[in-house]
Design an enzyme around this catalytic site. Structure first.
Site, PDB file in Angstrom:
ATOM      1  N   ASP A   7       3.952  11.399  52.679  1.00  0.00           N
ATOM      2  CA  ASP A   7       4.963  10.503  53.249  1.00  0.00           C
ATOM      3  C   ASP A   7       4.552  10.225  54.691  1.00  0.00           C
ATOM      4  OD1 ASP A   7       5.657  12.708  54.743  1.00  0.00           O
ATOM      5  OD2 ASP A   7       7.560  13.059  53.717  1.00  0.00           O
ATOM      6  N   ARG A  16      -3.244   1.246  65.953  1.00  0.00           N
ATOM      7  CA  ARG A  16      -3.100   1.930  64.657  1.00  0.00           C
ATOM      8  C   ARG A  16      -2.564   1.006  63.577  1.00  0.00           C
ATOM      9  NH1 ARG A  16      -4.059   7.637  64.812  1.00  0.00           N
ATOM     10  NH2 ARG A  16      -3.900   7.981  62.585  1.00  0.00           N
ATOM     11  N   ASP A  60       2.019  16.147  56.910  1.00  0.00           N
ATOM     12  CA  ASP A  60       2.024  17.176  55.866  1.00  0.00           C
ATOM     13  C   ASP A  60       3.446  17.576  55.446  1.00  0.00           C
ATOM     14  OD1 ASP A  60      -0.808  17.253  55.968  1.00  0.00           O
ATOM     15  OD2 ASP A  60      -0.731  18.619  57.673  1.00  0.00           O
ATOM     16  N   ASN A  66      -2.293  14.372  48.885  1.00  0.00           N
ATOM     17  CA  ASN A  66      -3.110  15.027  49.911  1.00  0.00           C
ATOM     18  C   ASN A  66      -3.266  16.495  49.541  1.00  0.00           C
ATOM     19  OD1 ASN A  66      -4.433  15.336  52.515  1.00  0.00           O
ATOM     20  ND2 ASN A  66      -2.603  16.438  53.175  1.00  0.00           N
ATOM     21  N   THR A  67      -4.401  17.050  49.925  1.00  0.00           N
ATOM     22  CA  THR A  67      -4.569  18.497  49.787  1.00  0.00           C
ATOM     23  C   THR A  67      -4.692  19.092  51.189  1.00  0.00           C
ATOM     24  OG1 THR A  67      -6.036  20.243  49.005  1.00  0.00           O
ATOM     25  CG2 THR A  67      -7.013  18.055  49.239  1.00  0.00           C
ATOM     26  N   HIS A  68      -4.027  20.230  51.371  1.00  0.00           N
ATOM     27  CA  HIS A  68      -3.902  20.817  52.709  1.00  0.00           C
ATOM     28  C   HIS A  68      -4.196  22.319  52.626  1.00  0.00           C
ATOM     29  CE1 HIS A  68      -2.358  21.227  56.788  1.00  0.00           C
ATOM     30  NE2 HIS A  68      -1.747  22.323  56.379  1.00  0.00           N
ATOM     31  N   ILE A  82      -3.825  10.428  59.929  1.00  0.00           N
ATOM     32  CA  ILE A  82      -2.489  10.203  59.384  1.00  0.00           C
ATOM     33  C   ILE A  82      -2.428   8.782  58.832  1.00  0.00           C
ATOM     34  CG2 ILE A  82      -0.013  10.179  59.918  1.00  0.00           C
ATOM     35  CD1 ILE A  82      -1.372  12.899  60.301  1.00  0.00           C
ATOM     36  N   LEU A  83      -2.054   8.656  57.572  1.00  0.00           N
ATOM     37  CA  LEU A  83      -1.982   7.332  56.959  1.00  0.00           C
ATOM     38  C   LEU A  83      -0.734   6.597  57.443  1.00  0.00           C
ATOM     39  CD1 LEU A  83      -3.113   8.383  53.398  1.00  0.00           C
ATOM     40  CD2 LEU A  83      -4.410   6.973  55.018  1.00  0.00           C
TER      41      LEU A  83
HETATM   42  C1  GRF Z   1     -10.013  20.814  53.083  1.00  0.00           C
HETATM   43  O1  GRF Z   1      -9.653  22.145  53.380  1.00  0.00           O
HETATM   44  C2  GRF Z   1      -8.839  19.895  53.285  1.00  0.00           C
HETATM   45  O2  GRF Z   1      -7.624  20.411  52.880  1.00  0.00           O
HETATM   46  C3  GRF Z   1      -8.885  19.764  54.794  1.00  0.00           C
HETATM   47  O3  GRF Z   1     -10.252  19.557  55.066  1.00  0.00           O
HETATM   48  C4  GRF Z   1     -11.016  20.253  54.072  1.00  0.00           C
HETATM   49  C5  GRF Z   1     -11.961  19.257  53.453  1.00  0.00           C
HETATM   50  O4  GRF Z   1     -13.061  19.869  52.894  1.00  0.00           O
HETATM   51  N1  GRF Z   1      -8.010  18.750  55.264  1.00  0.00           N
HETATM   52  P1  GRF Z   1     -14.276  19.023  52.285  1.00  0.00           P
HETATM   53  O5  GRF Z   1     -14.677  17.975  53.303  1.00  0.00           O
HETATM   54  O6  GRF Z   1     -13.813  18.390  51.012  1.00  0.00           O
HETATM   55  O7  GRF Z   1     -15.354  20.029  52.049  1.00  0.00           O
END
Ligand code: GRF
Length: 202
Positions: free
Chosen positions: A145, A71, A149, A111-113, A98-99
């Site tokens: 971080d 890694r 998440d 990041n979006t979760h 995981i970065l």
């Molecule tokens: C999103 O819900 C993101 O939060 C999650 O994977 C999905 C990605 O969707 N980790 P897409 O590949 O952009 O359609």
């Protein structure tokens, strides 16, 4: 490497993807003011996210974990691949790895979760929310971080869980909110920098 305090010039974005890339597409279709996607990176070949980037003539790079002995080596290679594009901000938009410390040391990463963190971290957030029987879940845009998440939350939106929802229908409704929220937060961070306090949006 601008951002923290920002409102500098045009922000250079590198977007990381692992799958279908609809969040990337939202950033392509609704580019936040004064931003430019300078590259899209992935951890695997043959994904729709890369096709979306190539359709827009955005440079792409692929850094698969399995190409490296460990890694740490992958982390350094990913950092070097990102650095080629001299980004101001990295956006992990459905990047399912995981970065590592090297990437996080050199770059500011959002990041979006698909859950209301700190609830349901990890790779199966939508499934976990359904299994827990909660009536409301949602999405979170946060700073990355070294945890899973765990970074500071910048914004969240709620999504109600319907009785007929399965993982796929619920995830799609969450992603509708994620796309808007991501575009909004990237725009805000590029204009105003990283906020000192946690900002919430609905
Ligand atoms: C999103 O819900 C993101 O939060 C999650 O994977 C999905 C990605 O969707 N980790 P897409 O590949 O952009 O359609």
């Amino acid at each position: 490497m601008a951002i923290p305090g920002s409102a500098s010039s045009r922000a250079r974005l590198v977007v990381l993807v692992s799958g279908t890339g609809t969040l990337l597409q939202a950033l392509i279709d609704h580019p936040p003011v004064n931003t430019e996607i300078v590259a899209v990176g992935a951890d695997r070949y043959g994904i729709e996210g890369l096709v979306r980037a190539e359709a827009e003539a955005i440079p792409v790079f692929v850094t698969p974990l399995e190409d490296f002995p460990d890694r740490g080596a992958w982390d350094r290679a990913l950092r070097d691949a990102i650095a080629e594009y001299r980004p101001d901000l990295i956006i992990s938009a459905g990047f399912m790895k995981i970065l590592g410390a090297e990437v996080l040391k050199d770059f500011t990463v959002l990041n979006t979760h698909p859950a209301l963190l700190p609830a349901f971290p990890g790779a199966h957030a939508v499934r976990d929310a359904l299994a827990a029987g909660v009536s409301v879940t949602g999405c979170t845009v946060h700073l990355v971080d070294e945890g899973v998440d765990t970074g500071p939350v910048l914004a969240q939106r709620e999504v109600a869980i319907l009785p007929e929802d399965d993982e796929s229908s619920l995830h799609e409704r969450i992603k509708q909110q994620e796309r808007e929220l991501l575009v909004e937060v990237v725009g805000r961070v590029c204009a105003e920098g990283i906020p000192q306090e946690r900002v919430s949006s609905s």
